[in-house]
Design a protein around this motif. Structure first.
Motif, short mmCIF file in Angstrom:
data_model
loop_
_atom_site.label_atom_id
_atom_site.label_comp_id
_atom_site.label_asym_id
_atom_site.label_seq_id
_atom_site.Cartn_x
_atom_site.Cartn_y
_atom_site.Cartn_z
N LYS A 28 17.95 -38.82 11.13
CA LYS A 28 18.74 -39.12 11.26
C LYS A 28 18.99 -39.44 9.93
N LYS A 35 23.82 -37.97 10.70
CA LYS A 35 23.35 -37.23 12.18
C LYS A 35 22.26 -36.71 11.88
N SER A 50 17.62 -42.00 20.37
CA SER A 50 19.35 -41.84 20.02
C SER A 50 19.32 -40.53 18.73
N VAL A 52 22.37 -37.86 17.29
CA VAL A 52 24.31 -37.53 17.06
C VAL A 52 24.21 -36.28 16.67
N GLU A 117 31.93 -35.59 17.51
CA GLU A 117 30.73 -35.70 17.02
C GLU A 117 30.09 -35.87 18.32
N SER A 119 26.82 -38.19 21.03
CA SER A 119 26.03 -39.47 20.62
C SER A 119 25.68 -39.14 21.80
#
Length: 152
Positions: A28, A35, A50, A52, A117, A119
């Motif tokens: 990211k 992303k 995390s 995305v 998107e 996540s």
């Protein structure tokens, strides 16, 4: 004329690249348009991960990515097992772009697009042994690394 060709070439390349799911090895950052992965160690044995993905990354693929990343981090830290202490998966609409034109006072013609998107955010804890009385599912790092394939 060459400027127009270059513009169409760049636009075509951008369209082709946007048709793919976010890849596993994406970190990211600004150049990935927010992303990819972001990881932070939050305790000696725990991480927050995390991920995305773009519109072409579904929930199942995003969760598979996070599962694999969790196993990699725990294995590198010397843990044979891990568990998720928190997990959240979302598929959000993140933007709408529309174009319209009025041909009269009563009629509006146009089109719009909405991007989505996926996540996933987890907190993962590494474990040295598998407890039989665990209140949550415990995963074996070697099993995940050998059986969860994230390469296309």
């Amino acid at each position: 004329m060459t400027l127009i060709r270059k513009t169409f070439l760049c636009a075509g390349l951008a369209l082709m690249l946007s048709a793919c799911a976010t890849s596993y090895d994406t970190e990211k950052q600004f150049w990935s348009f927010g992303k990819g992965f972001e990881t932070a160690q939050i305790a000696p044995d725990s991480w927050q991960i995390s991920f995305v993905g773009n519109s072409n990354t579904d929930r199942a693929l995003a969760r598979k990515y996070v599962m694999r990343k969790s196993a990699e981090l725990c294995k590198q830290a010397g843990y044979n097992y891990f568990t998720f202490t928190h997990e959240q998966t979302e598929r959000d609409a993140i933007g709408q772009f529309g174009v319209g034109a009025s041909t009269s006072k009563d009629i509006l013609w146009g089109s719009s697009t909405m991007n989505q998107e996926t996540s996933v955010m987890v907190e993962v804890t590494g474990l040295h042994s598998k407890s039989e009385n665990a209140s949550s599912r415990i995963y074996e790092t070697d099993y995940i690394l050998n059986n969860v394939n994230v390469k296309s």
